[in-house]
Every structure is written in C-alpha cells, then in structure tokens.
Design a protein around this motif. Structure first.
Motif, mmCIF file in Angstrom:
data_model
loop_
_atom_site.group_PDB
_atom_site.id
_atom_site.type_symbol
_atom_site.label_atom_id
_atom_site.label_comp_id
_atom_site.label_asym_id
_atom_site.label_seq_id
_atom_site.Cartn_x
_atom_site.Cartn_y
_atom_site.Cartn_z
ATOM 1 N N PRO A 79 66.906 52.366 85.957
ATOM 2 C CA PRO A 79 65.448 52.436 86.103
ATOM 3 C C PRO A 79 64.757 52.086 84.800
ATOM 4 O O PRO A 79 65.256 52.370 83.708
ATOM 5 N N VAL A 80 63.591 51.463 84.917
ATOM 6 C CA VAL A 80 62.792 51.147 83.737
ATOM 7 C C VAL A 80 61.467 51.891 83.762
ATOM 8 O O VAL A 80 60.776 51.977 82.750
ATOM 9 N N VAL A 81 61.112 52.435 84.924
ATOM 10 C CA VAL A 81 59.858 53.166 85.039
ATOM 11 C C VAL A 81 59.960 54.155 86.199
ATOM 12 O O VAL A 81 60.725 53.942 87.145
ATOM 13 N N ARG A 82 59.197 55.240 86.073
ATOM 14 C CA ARG A 82 59.108 56.223 87.147
ATOM 15 C C ARG A 82 57.657 56.308 87.601
ATOM 16 O O ARG A 82 56.755 56.524 86.781
ATOM 17 N N PHE A 83 57.433 56.101 88.885
ATOM 18 C CA PHE A 83 56.094 56.229 89.454
ATOM 19 C C PHE A 83 55.958 57.606 90.094
ATOM 20 O O PHE A 83 56.840 58.036 90.839
ATOM 21 N N GLN A 84 54.851 58.263 89.807
ATOM 22 C CA GLN A 84 54.614 59.593 90.350
ATOM 23 C C GLN A 84 53.333 59.571 91.167
ATOM 24 O O GLN A 84 52.229 59.461 90.612
ATOM 25 N N THR A 111 70.287 65.460 90.456
ATOM 26 C CA THR A 111 71.249 65.860 89.434
ATOM 27 C C THR A 111 70.917 65.349 88.046
ATOM 28 O O THR A 111 71.466 65.835 87.058
ATOM 29 N N TYR A 112 70.005 64.370 87.955
ATOM 30 C CA TYR A 112 69.759 63.755 86.652
ATOM 31 C C TYR A 112 68.392 63.084 86.644
ATOM 32 O O TYR A 112 67.993 62.463 87.637
ATOM 33 N N ALA A 113 67.674 63.215 85.544
ATOM 34 C CA ALA A 113 66.371 62.552 85.382
ATOM 35 C C ALA A 113 66.473 61.564 84.230
ATOM 36 O O ALA A 113 66.809 61.941 83.103
ATOM 37 N N SER A 166 50.972 61.397 94.488
ATOM 38 C CA SER A 166 50.657 62.763 94.922
ATOM 39 C C SER A 166 51.719 63.301 95.875
ATOM 40 O O SER A 166 51.980 64.506 95.916
ATOM 41 N N GLY A 167 52.351 62.401 96.631
ATOM 42 C CA GLY A 167 53.363 62.834 97.590
ATOM 43 C C GLY A 167 54.775 62.838 97.055
ATOM 44 O O GLY A 167 55.726 63.120 97.787
ATOM 45 N N GLY A 168 54.946 62.533 95.782
ATOM 46 C CA GLY A 168 56.287 62.511 95.196
ATOM 47 C C GLY A 168 56.483 61.300 94.314
ATOM 48 O O GLY A 168 55.599 60.447 94.172
ATOM 49 N N GLY A 169 57.658 61.209 93.719
ATOM 50 C CA GLY A 169 57.925 60.129 92.778
ATOM 51 C C GLY A 169 59.135 59.306 93.144
ATOM 52 O O GLY A 169 59.911 59.657 94.037
ATOM 53 N N PHE A 170 59.308 58.194 92.425
ATOM 54 C CA PHE A 170 60.468 57.317 92.630
ATOM 55 C C PHE A 170 60.645 56.442 91.398
ATOM 56 O O PHE A 170 59.712 56.257 90.601
ATOM 57 N N TYR A 171 61.852 55.920 91.243
ATOM 58 C CA TYR A 171 62.165 55.011 90.150
ATOM 59 C C TYR A 171 62.020 53.558 90.612
ATOM 60 O O TYR A 171 62.060 53.264 91.812
ATOM 61 N N ALA A 172 61.911 52.652 89.632
ATOM 62 C CA ALA A 172 61.979 51.222 89.908
ATOM 63 C C ALA A 172 62.761 50.569 88.773
ATOM 64 O O ALA A 172 62.622 50.958 87.603
ATOM 65 N N ASP A 173 63.608 49.592 89.119
ATOM 66 C CA ASP A 173 64.312 48.858 88.072
ATOM 67 C C ASP A 173 63.512 47.616 87.697
ATOM 68 O O ASP A 173 62.412 47.373 88.225
ATOM 69 N N ALA A 174 64.039 46.810 86.790
ATOM 70 C CA ALA A 174 63.287 45.672 86.267
ATOM 71 C C ALA A 174 62.991 44.620 87.323
ATOM 72 O O ALA A 174 62.052 43.835 87.176
ATOM 73 N N GLU A 175 63.777 44.576 88.392
ATOM 74 C CA GLU A 175 63.576 43.588 89.455
ATOM 75 C C GLU A 175 62.631 44.076 90.544
ATOM 76 O O GLU A 175 62.384 43.381 91.520
ATOM 77 N N GLY A 176 62.121 45.283 90.404
ATOM 78 C CA GLY A 176 61.219 45.828 91.411
ATOM 79 C C GLY A 176 61.941 46.489 92.562
ATOM 80 O O GLY A 176 61.360 46.662 93.641
#
Length: 261
Positions: free
Chosen positions: A114-119, A139-141, A121-131
C-alpha cells in the motif's frame, strides 16, 4: 565415402542422445510418482516491507481450504488450486507454489504494497500505486499516508479490486502526485501530518505543529502550491508568528490568502 560415414555417425550419436534424454525423463517421471509430500515451506518474500501475511497464515489457509497434502504423491498436488487459495487473500499480490523432488511443497508469497490509506465515514481501505484497493487488515497496519474526509471513490471498507471509473482514477492519480511529492521531500513529509478532503473536494493539509489549515484546493499545480507554502513559512510566519492565521488558502494563482482566527 568418409563424409557419408561421418554424417551417419553424427546422426547415430544424435539419436542416441535423444534416446538417453527420453529414458531419463521417463525415469524421472516414474520416480516422482513414488515421492510423497513430506511438508510445507512458506516464504513471504517482502516481509521486511509489510507484515499483512505470515507463514503461519499461509499454512492455515492451505490446511483449511485445500486439505491434506502431507503424505500424498507430489504429482497429485493441485498447485494451481493452492495458488488460487493464497491469491484470494486481499493483501496478497501473487503466490507461486511448487514441489521439489525431496517431497517438500514450497509456497512463495508477495504481498500488496500500500502507498496510501483512505479513511471514509464508513470505514477505510488501502490502495497500492496502481490504484488497486484492498481492505484494512486486522493483524497489521501499514505506516502510510492517510487521506480522510469526503473521498470521491465508490469503494467501501470491504472492497477489493482496481479503480475502474476514469474520473475516480484521475482523482486518485492526482492525489498520489501530492503524496509522492511529500515522500520525496523530507521537509513536507515530516511537517504535514494529515491530508483531508472537504465537502467541496478541496484538499486540506494539516501540519504537525501550528494551528494553520492549508487549503490546497483541487489536487493540481502541486509544485506551485508547495512553493507558496514554503514562502508562507519563510516570509509570513517570521513576520506574524506561528498560529497567527487560521487558514492559508493556496488555490489562487500567484496569491496566498491568509485568514486570521
């Protein structure tokens, strides 16, 4: 006559070599038919960068979803199925399964980075460089830049897959330009602690120290806006003092618009 004999001899040697290879292959195949799996070796190839998946996790996935493999003939192990099981995990980019003649089943795993974490209101998710978007892991952040607020991406906290909408991908790429610019600059990486998106989709940069909020506007003209921020710190702060202004608006061409508290 000698040439003919030479050609015949060369041809015979070639046939003999081919026969040896065929016999060796047959013998190798027959020998593998009697080799049984003795165990599992897992390698997480990029474990120094992220720890989303452990060796124990991979073994657990295979034991639960594939079933028995130890004691079975190695040629009967469905390697494609094992790879499908591992690749189905959201944090896994690719796996490779193979067996060796000593009876060991090997599984090599490459995690998503992952290169960024979007947060949202309903929760978050990761995105890698390719989208490619994938869920947060229990287990890990990963220590990456967090962008919160009014995120204009349709994905939710349980989504896994690539960004397909062209407009969403354009916005993502522009936001990545901001993140990458900050990553390459030690100054801004250390100084800016949070990136938010307001209801008008203006990007807001929040510094680690001070009460200012930098209104970056749309994620365009990035270098120019960071140059304005630099001028703010080198010219305006020494004159007015830290915390004198509430907002520093960088949206306007050739201007820095500051508002007091």
């Amino acid at each position: 006559m000698k040439k003919s004999f030479k050609y015949i001899l060369t041809g015979f040697c070639g046939l003999a070599l081919a026969a040896v290879i065929v016999v060796a292959c047959i013998a190798g195949t027959r020998s593998r038919q009697h080799v049984r799996c003795t165990g599992l070796e897992v390698a997480v190839l990029d474990s120094m960068q992220n720890s989303f998946v452990s060796k124990a996790d991979v073994k657990g996935y295979i034991d639960k979803e594939y079933g028995r493999y130890v004691g079975t003939v190695i040629d009967s192990i469905d390697l494609v199925r094992i790879e499908e099981i591992i690749d189905g995990r959201s944090a896994v980019m690719k796996s490779q399964a193979y067996v060796t003649t000593d009876g060991v089943l090997h599984v090599e795993v490459t995690q998503r980075r992952p290169v960024v974490r979007f947060q949202k209101s309903g929760g978050g998710f990761y995105a890698d460089a390719e989208g490619y978007i994938f869920p947060l892991q229990t287990t890990y952040a990963s220590h990456v830049q967090v962008i919160d607020g009014n995120i204009p991406l349709a994905a939710n906290s349980g989504f896994k897959g690539a960004i397909e909408d062209p407009k969403e991908m354009e916005w993502f790429e522009r936001m990545m330009d901001i993140v990458n610019y900050m990553e390459k600059s030690r100054t801004w990486k250390d100084k800016i602690v949070q990136i938010s998106v307001d209801k008008d989709r203006n990007v807001i940069l929040i510094p680690r120290e001070g009460n200012e909020r930098f209104i970056f506007g749309q994620p365009v003209e990035i270098e120019e806006k960071f140059r304005k921020m630099e001028k703010y710190y080198t010219h305006i702060v020494p004159a007015k003092g830290e915390g004198h202004y509430k907002t520093v608006d960088l949206k306007y061409k050739g201007q820095i618009v500051c508002k007091e508290k």
